[in-house]
Design an enzyme around this catalytic site. Structure first.
Site, PDB file in Angstrom:
ATOM      1  N   LYS A 115      18.893  54.580   2.238  1.00  0.00           N
ATOM      2  CA  LYS A 115      17.817  54.221   3.170  1.00  0.00           C
ATOM      3  C   LYS A 115      18.370  53.752   4.512  1.00  0.00           C
ATOM      4  CE  LYS A 115      13.895  50.974   3.474  1.00  0.00           C
ATOM      5  NZ  LYS A 115      13.104  49.979   2.723  1.00  0.00           N
ATOM      6  N   ASP A 158       9.158  57.156  -0.823  1.00  0.00           N
ATOM      7  CA  ASP A 158       8.979  57.111   0.632  1.00  0.00           C
ATOM      8  C   ASP A 158      10.280  57.208   1.421  1.00  0.00           C
ATOM      9  OD1 ASP A 158       9.920  54.598  -0.053  1.00  0.00           O
ATOM     10  OD2 ASP A 158       8.469  53.487   1.141  1.00  0.00           O
ATOM     11  N   ASN A 159      11.409  56.998   0.795  1.00  0.00           N
ATOM     12  CA  ASN A 159      12.726  57.153   1.443  1.00  0.00           C
ATOM     13  C   ASN A 159      13.796  57.021   0.368  1.00  0.00           C
ATOM     14  OD1 ASN A 159      11.661  54.123   2.812  1.00  0.00           O
ATOM     15  ND2 ASN A 159      13.202  54.143   1.207  1.00  0.00           N
ATOM     16  N   HIS A 164       1.724  48.618   5.543  1.00  0.00           N
ATOM     17  CA  HIS A 164       2.903  48.644   6.410  1.00  0.00           C
ATOM     18  C   HIS A 164       2.703  49.489   7.664  1.00  0.00           C
ATOM     19  CE1 HIS A 164       7.612  48.411   6.312  1.00  0.00           C
ATOM     20  NE2 HIS A 164       7.059  47.462   7.053  1.00  0.00           N
ATOM     21  N   CYS A 207      10.425  53.045   5.338  1.00  0.00           N
ATOM     22  CA  CYS A 207       9.082  53.041   4.754  1.00  0.00           C
ATOM     23  C   CYS A 207       7.983  53.385   5.754  1.00  0.00           C
ATOM     24  CB  CYS A 207       8.785  51.671   4.140  1.00  0.00           C
ATOM     25  SG  CYS A 207      10.032  51.039   3.013  1.00  0.00           S
ATOM     26  N   ASP A 252       8.161  53.065  -3.908  1.00  0.00           N
ATOM     27  CA  ASP A 252       8.758  52.398  -2.749  1.00  0.00           C
ATOM     28  C   ASP A 252      10.261  52.228  -2.971  1.00  0.00           C
ATOM     29  OD1 ASP A 252       9.042  51.044  -0.398  1.00  0.00           O
ATOM     30  OD2 ASP A 252       7.696  49.398  -0.904  1.00  0.00           O
ATOM     31  N   ASP A 253      11.056  52.957  -2.205  1.00  0.00           N
ATOM     32  CA  ASP A 253      12.526  52.869  -2.266  1.00  0.00           C
ATOM     33  C   ASP A 253      13.107  53.467  -3.551  1.00  0.00           C
ATOM     34  OD1 ASP A 253      12.395  51.605   0.165  1.00  0.00           O
ATOM     35  OD2 ASP A 253      13.124  49.667  -0.519  1.00  0.00           O
ATOM     36  N   HIS A 300      10.761  48.409  -5.043  1.00  0.00           N
ATOM     37  CA  HIS A 300      11.265  47.674  -3.877  1.00  0.00           C
ATOM     38  C   HIS A 300      11.669  46.254  -4.268  1.00  0.00           C
ATOM     39  CE1 HIS A 300      11.347  45.924   0.155  1.00  0.00           C
ATOM     40  NE2 HIS A 300      11.105  47.115   0.697  1.00  0.00           N
ATOM     41  N   ARG A 344       5.358  56.648   5.962  1.00  0.00           N
ATOM     42  CA  ARG A 344       3.928  56.508   5.677  1.00  0.00           C
ATOM     43  C   ARG A 344       3.074  57.023   6.831  1.00  0.00           C
ATOM     44  NH1 ARG A 344       3.724  52.935   1.089  1.00  0.00           N
ATOM     45  NH2 ARG A 344       5.913  52.667   0.528  1.00  0.00           N
ATOM     46  N   LYS A 378       0.868  49.096  -0.795  1.00  0.00           N
ATOM     47  CA  LYS A 378       1.533  48.742   0.465  1.00  0.00           C
ATOM     48  C   LYS A 378       0.992  49.561   1.633  1.00  0.00           C
ATOM     49  CE  LYS A 378       6.251  49.121   2.317  1.00  0.00           C
ATOM     50  NZ  LYS A 378       7.677  49.087   1.913  1.00  0.00           N
TER      51      LYS A 378
END
Length: 552
Positions: free
Chosen positions: A394, A341-342, A147, A88, A50-51, A235, A92, A145
C-alpha cells in the site's frame, strides 16, 4: 401454471360470465407475476475489503479459510490483474465514479485545497453510482467505511444513498467508539445524522447486519437494490474474537519470509500467476526474521494469526449475506462483486513518533493482542507476504500497492470458475453496473456537465460476448501523493521516489517481470518515451502542473 377447477357447469349466462372472468383473472395475475420476475433488473452487491492483500484469499492460494468468498469464485470469475489506486480514499473515489481519483475529487488522501482534484470529497464533475442508479428505480444502501469527506455535503446521504451507516474517517476501533487515529472519538453517521458506536459491537458483524436490515426494509416492493458493504476489515488495529484467530495458532511461527515464499507457490498452484514468476526483494524496512528475538518472533506470529482471523470473520459475514439473499430469493438475481481497495498495509501507528497519544487508550502487549484496547498492525514485514509476488505494498504505485483480488459472480456472468489474466481496473465497475441497470451515462446531470467515464463495462466479457475487456492500446494512469504509474498493455512506467521527478519513472514489462525488478527504459527507449507521452497527456488532463510539490 395449471389450475384444476371442480365447478358444476349450468346453462346460466351469469355463471358462464363469472367462470370466464375468474379464469381470465388467474391467467392475467400469473402473467403479471412472471413478467415482473423476468423484467426485474438485477440487484448489485458490492463488497470491499479494507487493505486485504493479493494473496490472502483461499481461491487465490492462501492458507486462510475463505469458503464463502471461494464459492463466489466457483460460480464466477477471479481477476489476477485488477488495479486500484495505492490508498483507500482515492480508490473509493474511482470506484464510485468510474474515473480517475483527481477528476473524482480525491487527488491526495487527507489533502484538501481549492485546486482541481483536491476537493477532498466526490466532486460535481462526476456522478456517484448510487445517484445514477436511483434514476433507474434502484434502492441504494451502504454500511461501513466512507472516507470521502467529512462535511455534511460530502456525506453518502448527499451522494445518492437512501440509507447509510458509515465511519467517516479512514480507520476505527473495531469494537468501540474510540478513534484509531488520535485523541478523539470516531465519527459515525446514519443517513447523514451523527450516531455513536455501541461499544461491544464488532465492525464486520454490525455492518453486515445493517446491510441486511436495509435490504429487508424494502424486499417486497419488487425494486432492485444497490448495496455497498464497505468493510473496515482487515484494516488495523488488528482486533477479532479469539474463536477466529485461534484457528491459526502457531501457523505462522516460521515467519513472514517463509509465508511470502509459500504464497508465491500457492498463487502459482491456483493458476493466478505464471510459473516463471520470481519474488522481489523485501522492502528495506523489513528486518530479517532470524534477527528477531524469541519474544519478538512470538509477537510477530500472533499478529498474523489476528490478521488471518479477521479475514476469516470477514468471510463468515459474507456467508451471512449470501445466506440472506438465498433466503429471500434474490441470490440468483444479484450481481456480487468482491474486491480489496489497495494492497496490503504497512503502517504501525502506535509505534510512530507522530502518534504517541494512542498509548493513552491502547497498548500492544502480547497478552492483550486482539482485544478492544489492543493496537496491533502487521507492518511491512507481513504486508510483503500479503503482496506476494509483487514489489512493496500500500501507498506505492508498484503492483504490490495497486494489484488486488477481485471476484465477480451472478446474473450475466456466464464464465464459471474462471481466471481472467487481462488488465482490468476499479474504474470498470461503474460502467458495468450502468449496463446491467440499462442506464446511459449522461453528459449533463442535474443541470451540470459531467466528465466522461474512463472505464469499460465488464458485461460483454463476463457474458461471453467478448473475449477481452481492454485492448493493448488502452491507457490506465493514476497519481497519488507523488506515486504515479501509466499502464499500456503489459508495459508500465512507475514512480515512487520523493520528491517526484519524471526522471524517476522506471519502465517495466509485467509479462516477464511482475515484481518490477528490471528497469528497461535504457533498453527500450521508444517504449519508454511512448508511455511518458501518455503520462504528459494524463497529467495535463487532470491539471497536475504542481506535481513536483506533491509528495515532498
Amino acid at each position: 401454471m395449471t389450475y384444476f377447477l371442480n365447478i358444476k357447469v349450468t346453462n346460466s349466462p351469469l355463471i358462464h360470465f363469472i367462470l370466464i372472468a375468474f379464469l381470465f383473472g388467474l391467467i392475467s395475475c400469473n402473467q403479471k407475476t412472471e413478467g415482473n420476475e423476468k423484467f426485474k433488473k438485477p440487484n448489485i452487491l458490492l463488497i470491499a475489503a479494507d487493505d486485504l492483500g493479493y494473496a490472502d484469499l483461499g481461491c487465490y492460494g492462501s492458507d486462510i479459510e475463505t469458503p464463502n468468498i471461494d464459492s463466489l469464485a466457483l460460480r464466477g470469475i477471479r481477476f489476477s490483474d485488477f488495479n486500484t489506486a495505492p490508498m483507500c480514499a482515492p480508490t473509493r473515489a474511482m470506484l464510485l465514479s468510474g474515473t480517475d481519483n483527481h477528476t473524482a475529487g480525491m487527488g491526495a488522501q487527507g489533502r484538501v485545497t481549492k485546486n482541481f482534484g483536491y476537493e477532498g470529497m466526490l466532486s460535481n464533475r462526476i456522478i456517484p453510482i448510487p445517484q445514477l442508479l436511483k434514476t433507474s428505480d434502484y434502492h441504494t444502501y451502504m454500511a461501513g467505511k466512507w472516507h470521502l469527506g467529512m462535511t455534511p455535503e460530502a456525506n453518502p446521504n448527499q451522494k445518492g444513498f437512501d440509507r447509510s451507516f458509515v465511519l467517516i474517517h479512514g480507520a476505527g476501533n473495531h469494537y468501540t467508539n474510540q478513534s484509531a487515529l488520535g485523541d478523539s472519538l470516531s465519527i459515525y453517521t446514519e443517513d447523514g445524522k451523527p450516531v455513536m458506536w455501541n461499544d461491544g459491537d464488532y465492525s464486520t458483524d454490525f455492518y453486515t447486519d445493517k446491510i441486511i436490515e436495509y435490504i429487508e426494509s424494502n424486499k417486497n416492493d419488487n425494486k432492485p437494490f444497490f448495496a455497498f458493504a464497505a468493510y473496515t476489515s482487515p484494516h488495523w488495529p488488528l482486533q477479532v474474537d479469539k474463536k477466529f484467530s485461534d484457528k491459526y495458532k502457531d501457523r505462522y511461527n516460521d515467519g513472514y519470509n517463509k509465508l511470502k515464499e509459500r504464497r508465491l507457490e500457492s498463487l502459482k498452484k491456483a493458476g493466478i500467476i505464471p510459473e516463471k514468476t520470481k519474488l522481489p526483494p523485501n522492502h528495506k524496512r523489513v528486518k530479517p526474521w532470524d534477527s528477531l528475538s524469541g519474544s519478538d518472533k512470538m509477537k510477530e506470529a500472533k499478529k498474523m494469526e489476528l490478521y488471518a482471523g479477521m479475514v476469516d470473520n470477514l468471510d463468515f459475514n459474507i456467508g451471512k449475506l449470501i445466506s440472506y439473499l438465498k433466503r429471500i430469493g434474490e441470490y440468483e438475481n444479484t450481481l456480487i462483486v468482491f474486491m480489496s481497495d489497495n494492497g496490503a498495509a504497512h503502517r504501525d501507528f502506535i509505534n510512530s513518533k507522530n502518534y504517541t497519544n494512542l498509548r493513552t487508550y491502547y497498548n500492544d502487549d502480547y497478552d492483550n493482542m486482539g482485544n478492544p484496547n489492543s493496537y496491533i498492525s502487521y507492518g511491512p514485514q507481513w504486508a510483503e507476504a500479503g503482496s506476494s509476488p509483487f514489489r512493496y505494498f500500500k501507498d506505492y504505485a508498484t503492483q504490490g500497492g495497486i494489484n488486488t483480488p477481485m471476484i465477480i459472480s451472478g446474473p450475466n456472468v456466464k464464465r464459471k470458475n474462471t481466471i481472467y489474466h487481462g488488465f482490468v481496473s476499479v474504474m470498470d465497475l461503474a460502467p458495468t453496473f450502468y449496463e446491467l441497470a440499462e442506464i446511459e451515462y449522461p453528459k449533463v446531470f442535474d443541470g451540470t456537465e459531467r466528465y466522461p467515464l474512463k472505464g469499460s463495462s465488464l458485461i460483454p466479457f463476463v457474458s461471453k460476448k467478448q473475449d477481452s475487456i481492454h485492448n493493448s492500446n488502452y491507457v490506465f494512469a493514476i497519481e497519488h501523493a507523488g506515486n504515479a504509474t501509466v499502464r499500456k498493455g503489459n508495459w508500465k512506467i512507475t514512480n515512487f521516489e520523493k520528491p517526484f521527478s519524471v526522471d524517476n519513472f522506471g519502465l517495466y514489462n509485467l509479462d516477464d517481470d511482475l515484481g518490477e525488478q528490471n528497469d528497461l527504459k535504457t533498453i527500450e527507449p521508444e517504449k519508454y518515451q511512448e508511455l511518458l507521452k501518455e503520462w504528459n497527456t494524463f497529467s495535463t488532463d487532470i491539471k497536475l502542473n504542481d506535481i513536483v510539490k506533491i509528495g515532498d
